[in-house]
Design a protein around this motif. Structure first.
Motif, PDB file in Angstrom:
ATOM      1  N   UNK A  71      92.648  37.191  31.766  1.00 38.14           N
ATOM      2  CA  UNK A  71      91.897  35.942  31.625  1.00 38.14           C
ATOM      3  C   UNK A  71      90.976  35.738  32.815  1.00 38.14           C
ATOM      4  N   UNK A  72      91.502  35.953  34.028  1.00 36.71           N
ATOM      5  CA  UNK A  72      90.689  35.775  35.230  1.00 36.71           C
ATOM      6  C   UNK A  72      89.518  36.735  35.265  1.00 36.71           C
ATOM      7  N   UNK A  73      89.782  37.998  34.962  1.00 36.82           N
ATOM      8  CA  UNK A  73      88.737  39.023  34.998  1.00 36.82           C
ATOM      9  C   UNK A  73      87.666  38.762  33.943  1.00 36.82           C
ATOM     10  N   UNK A  74      88.099  38.511  32.694  1.00 35.57           N
ATOM     11  CA  UNK A  74      87.156  38.300  31.600  1.00 35.57           C
ATOM     12  C   UNK A  74      86.363  37.008  31.768  1.00 35.57           C
ATOM     13  N   UNK A  75      86.995  35.996  32.358  1.00 39.41           N
ATOM     14  CA  UNK A  75      86.288  34.731  32.600  1.00 39.41           C
ATOM     15  C   UNK A  75      85.144  34.933  33.585  1.00 39.41           C
ATOM     16  N   UNK A  76      85.385  35.691  34.641  1.00 40.72           N
ATOM     17  CA  UNK A  76      84.315  35.963  35.612  1.00 40.72           C
ATOM     18  C   UNK A  76      83.189  36.784  34.978  1.00 40.72           C
ATOM     19  N   UNK A  77      83.532  37.683  34.047  1.00 38.82           N
ATOM     20  CA  UNK A  77      82.520  38.541  33.426  1.00 38.82           C
ATOM     21  C   UNK A  77      81.735  37.825  32.335  1.00 38.82           C
ATOM     22  N   UNK A  78      82.423  37.030  31.503  1.00 32.55           N
ATOM     23  CA  UNK A  78      81.778  36.459  30.321  1.00 32.55           C
ATOM     24  C   UNK A  78      81.886  34.938  30.209  1.00 32.55           C
ATOM     25  N   UNK A  79      83.005  34.351  30.647  1.00 32.57           N
ATOM     26  CA  UNK A  79      83.266  32.923  30.448  1.00 32.57           C
ATOM     27  C   UNK A  79      84.640  32.730  29.838  1.00 32.57           C
ATOM     28  N   UNK A  80      85.185  31.516  29.943  1.00 29.74           N
ATOM     29  CA  UNK A  80      86.569  31.306  29.498  1.00 29.74           C
ATOM     30  C   UNK A  80      86.726  31.400  27.991  1.00 29.74           C
ATOM     31  N   UNK A  81      85.727  30.986  27.227  1.00 28.82           N
ATOM     32  CA  UNK A  81      85.826  31.068  25.769  1.00 28.82           C
ATOM     33  C   UNK A  81      85.878  32.531  25.309  1.00 28.82           C
ATOM     34  N   UNK A  82      84.995  33.331  25.880  1.00 30.07           N
ATOM     35  CA  UNK A  82      84.991  34.760  25.549  1.00 30.07           C
ATOM     36  C   UNK A  82      86.313  35.417  25.962  1.00 30.07           C
ATOM     37  N   UNK A  83      86.858  34.991  27.110  1.00 28.23           N
ATOM     38  CA  UNK A  83      88.133  35.552  27.580  1.00 28.23           C
ATOM     39  C   UNK A  83      89.254  35.276  26.584  1.00 28.23           C
ATOM     40  N   UNK A  84      89.355  34.036  26.127  1.00 26.49           N
ATOM     41  CA  UNK A  84      90.403  33.681  25.161  1.00 26.49           C
ATOM     42  C   UNK A  84      90.182  34.398  23.834  1.00 26.49           C
ATOM     43  N   UNK A  85      88.914  34.554  23.436  1.00 27.19           N
ATOM     44  CA  UNK A  85      88.612  35.244  22.181  1.00 27.19           C
ATOM     45  C   UNK A  85      88.999  36.708  22.223  1.00 27.19           C
ATOM     46  N   UNK A  86      88.679  37.377  23.328  1.00 27.09           N
ATOM     47  CA  UNK A  86      88.996  38.807  23.467  1.00 27.09           C
ATOM     48  C   UNK A  86      90.510  39.018  23.481  1.00 27.09           C
ATOM     49  N   UNK A  87      91.236  38.172  24.231  1.00 26.68           N
ATOM     50  CA  UNK A  87      92.700  38.308  24.297  1.00 26.68           C
ATOM     51  C   UNK A  87      93.321  38.013  22.933  1.00 26.68           C
ATOM     52  N   UNK A  88      92.769  37.025  22.210  1.00 25.58           N
ATOM     53  CA  UNK A  88      93.257  36.725  20.866  1.00 25.58           C
ATOM     54  C   UNK A  88      93.053  37.893  19.914  1.00 25.58           C
ATOM     55  N   UNK A  89      91.875  38.534  19.976  1.00 23.19           N
ATOM     56  CA  UNK A  89      91.578  39.679  19.109  1.00 23.19           C
ATOM     57  C   UNK A  89      92.487  40.865  19.447  1.00 23.19           C
ATOM     58  N   UNK A  90      92.704  41.108  20.752  1.00 24.09           N
ATOM     59  CA  UNK A  90      93.605  42.180  21.178  1.00 24.09           C
ATOM     60  C   UNK A  90      95.026  41.915  20.684  1.00 24.09           C
ATOM     61  N   UNK A  91      95.461  40.674  20.774  1.00 19.87           N
ATOM     62  CA  UNK A  91      96.803  40.296  20.307  1.00 19.87           C
ATOM     63  C   UNK A  91      96.954  40.526  18.802  1.00 19.87           C
ATOM     64  N   UNK A  92      95.878  40.262  18.057  1.00 22.25           N
ATOM     65  CA  UNK A  92      95.904  40.456  16.607  1.00 22.25           C
ATOM     66  C   UNK A  92      96.094  41.935  16.265  1.00 22.25           C
ATOM     67  N   UNK A  93      95.400  42.804  16.990  1.00 21.90           N
ATOM     68  CA  UNK A  93      95.553  44.252  16.784  1.00 21.90           C
ATOM     69  C   UNK A  93      96.977  44.707  17.119  1.00 21.90           C
ATOM     70  N   UNK A  94      97.515  44.196  18.222  1.00 12.65           N
ATOM     71  CA  UNK A  94      98.871  44.559  18.625  1.00 12.65           C
ATOM     72  C   UNK A  94      99.905  44.029  17.621  1.00 12.65           C
ATOM     73  N   UNK A  95      99.632  42.875  17.016  1.00 14.96           N
ATOM     74  CA  UNK A  95     100.538  42.316  15.997  1.00 14.96           C
ATOM     75  C   UNK A  95     100.601  43.224  14.776  1.00 14.96           C
ATOM     76  N   UNK A  96      99.451  43.819  14.413  1.00 16.15           N
ATOM     77  CA  UNK A  96      99.433  44.783  13.300  1.00 16.15           C
ATOM     78  C   UNK A  96     100.305  45.991  13.624  1.00 16.15           C
ATOM     79  N   UNK A  97     100.210  46.461  14.859  1.00 14.57           N
ATOM     80  CA  UNK A  97     101.046  47.582  15.298  1.00 14.57           C
ATOM     81  C   UNK A  97     102.522  47.221  15.226  1.00 14.57           C
TER      82      UNK A  97
END
Length: 406
Positions: free
Chosen positions: A157-183
């Motif tokens: 969250x800290x790294x992605x927020x500095x690179x893109x912003x907090x909304x993008x950080x939460x979105x990326x982590x949510x998408x990654x979590x969705x992929x891991x849930x499929x696994x």
């Protein structure tokens, strides 16, 4: 039906799946902790209000834990855990699009409710499906997933927020979590030993009533509130201090501080072994003393000493939590499931209530106030441990007397 045996394909798949379950749930739960200073600035709210993004999730999670396990008795362990992971990931993704702080809180509250399906059931699944000789390793894999998930969620969250912003950080982590849930869904073996059963509400209520009638056990359960309350308070507000002068650290650097969780991964095992040989009561006092020492060390202005204090505090917390949770289960006898559920309830209520109330101390007294509040919580733990240890000694003595021929 046979247990899942070590060195088989099902065992390997289950190992990865259980690690994923712990990782996704705790990574998603704690994503907002390093973002609290940003929420305060963007939405024009106080530090205490910003902390609600975590407190509302853990508060609702605390009560949802009591019902999730009962639901799995009727619907099945894998089904409830899979639903929990997918729903958690989707809600984590949707928080990125919150148009207001109220909408963000609503999403986080729902997330806390659906998230309960994994921590409430994972241990039960492991206990039912795996050979008892290998339970320790499988439990360890799940717990390591929760620990690394909590740490990685904050770091990413800290790294992605500095690179893109907090909304993008939460979105990326949510998408990654969705992929891991499929696994997780694909890898976790179907339960072999699960037997569907109806929940007996009367028996469940009687079991909880027995726990509430045991004053010593209730006091031990309250340790969860005191320990987690102090831990979350420190981590909720350290970001506020480190973003102010003279430190003015970036979100990425503040996120890196959560690497100190690795000290907790070691201490939970190390302190647990010490408790086996030296006693739970004695080692709990030592662990809480370590927490207090670490908290006081953070009062020093030098950044390296402050970070060292956070690491010492984290070492003490994970050691204390592992001992306290084991002590509760060991002392509960027939009501072990209910006592453990109430300990988790107390644990997450500490995160929710104390974590938010700490905002008052930050607003009015800054970091000195935060440490004073934490020291107060830790101080309250000592009479609880003293009473519980004394009562345990009395009970053991009485049992010996009753077994001695007259």
């Amino acid at each position: 039906m046979k247990y899942i045996q070590p060195h088989t394909k099902d065992y390997q798949k289950a190992s990865i799946a259980l690690f994923i379950s712990g990782f996704v749930t705790f990574a998603t739960l704690y994503t907002t902790q390093p973002l609290m200073p940003m929420f305060a600035e963007e939405f024009g709210i106080s530090a205490a209000a910003a902390s609600l993004t975590l407190s509302i999730s853990t508060g609702i999670l605390a009560f949802a834990l009591l019902t999730a396990a009962a639901l799995s008795d009727g619907f099945g362990r894998k089904k409830i855990m899979t639903f929990s992971l997918f729903a958690t990931s989707i809600l984590g993704l949707l928080t990125a699009f919150s148009p207001s702080f109220a909408a963000l809180l609503a999403m986080r509250g729902l997330l806390g409710f659906v998230l309960a399906g994994v921590p409430a059931i994972a241990m039960t699944y492991v206990g039912e499906e795996f050979d008892p000789k290998g339970l320790g390793k499988m439990m360890g894999l799940y717990i390591s997933g929760t620990s690394l998930g909590g740490m990685s969620g904050r770091l990413l969250t800290g790294l992605l927020t500095d690179l893109f912003g907090w909304r993008e950080a939460l979105g990326i982590i949510g998408a990654l979590s969705l992929l891991l849930s499929c696994l997780f869904w694909l890898l976790l073996p179907r339960p072999r030993r699960f037997v569907k059963k109806q929940t007996n509400v009367k028996k469940m209520c009687l079991a909880y009533a027995a726990v509430f009638a045991n004053k010593r056990l209730l006091l031990m359960i309250s340790l969860g509130f005191l320990l987690m309350g102090s831990f979350v308070t420190l981590f909720n507000y350290i970001g506020f201090q480190l973003m102010e002068p003279p430190y003015q650290l970036s979100h990425t650097v503040i996120g890196l501080i959560f690497i100190v969780y690795l000290a907790g991964t070691f201490s939970s095992v190390y302190m647990g072994k010490k408790a086996d040989s030296l006693g739970s009561s004695f080692m709990l006092k030592i662990a809480i003393g370590i927490m207090a020492g670490g908290a006081l060390l953070t009062l020093l202005p030098q950044l390296l000493l402050k970070i060292a204090g956070i690491a010492v505090f984290t070492f003490g917390f994970f050691g204390a939590h592992s001992i306290a949770s084991f002590w509760v289960g060991q002392s509960a006898n027939e009501q072990r499931v209910q006592a453990s559920s109430l300990y988790l309830l107390s644990y997450y209520l500490g995160s929710s209530l104390a974590g938010s109330f700490g905002g008052f101390f930050w607003t009015h007294f800054k970091w000195t106030g935060i440490i004073a509040f934490i020291m107060g919580l830790l101080f309250l733990a000592y009479p609880v441990i003293l009473f519980a240890g004394t009562e345990q000694s009395k009970n053991i003595s009485n049992r010996h007397k009753s077994q001695t021929p007259s």
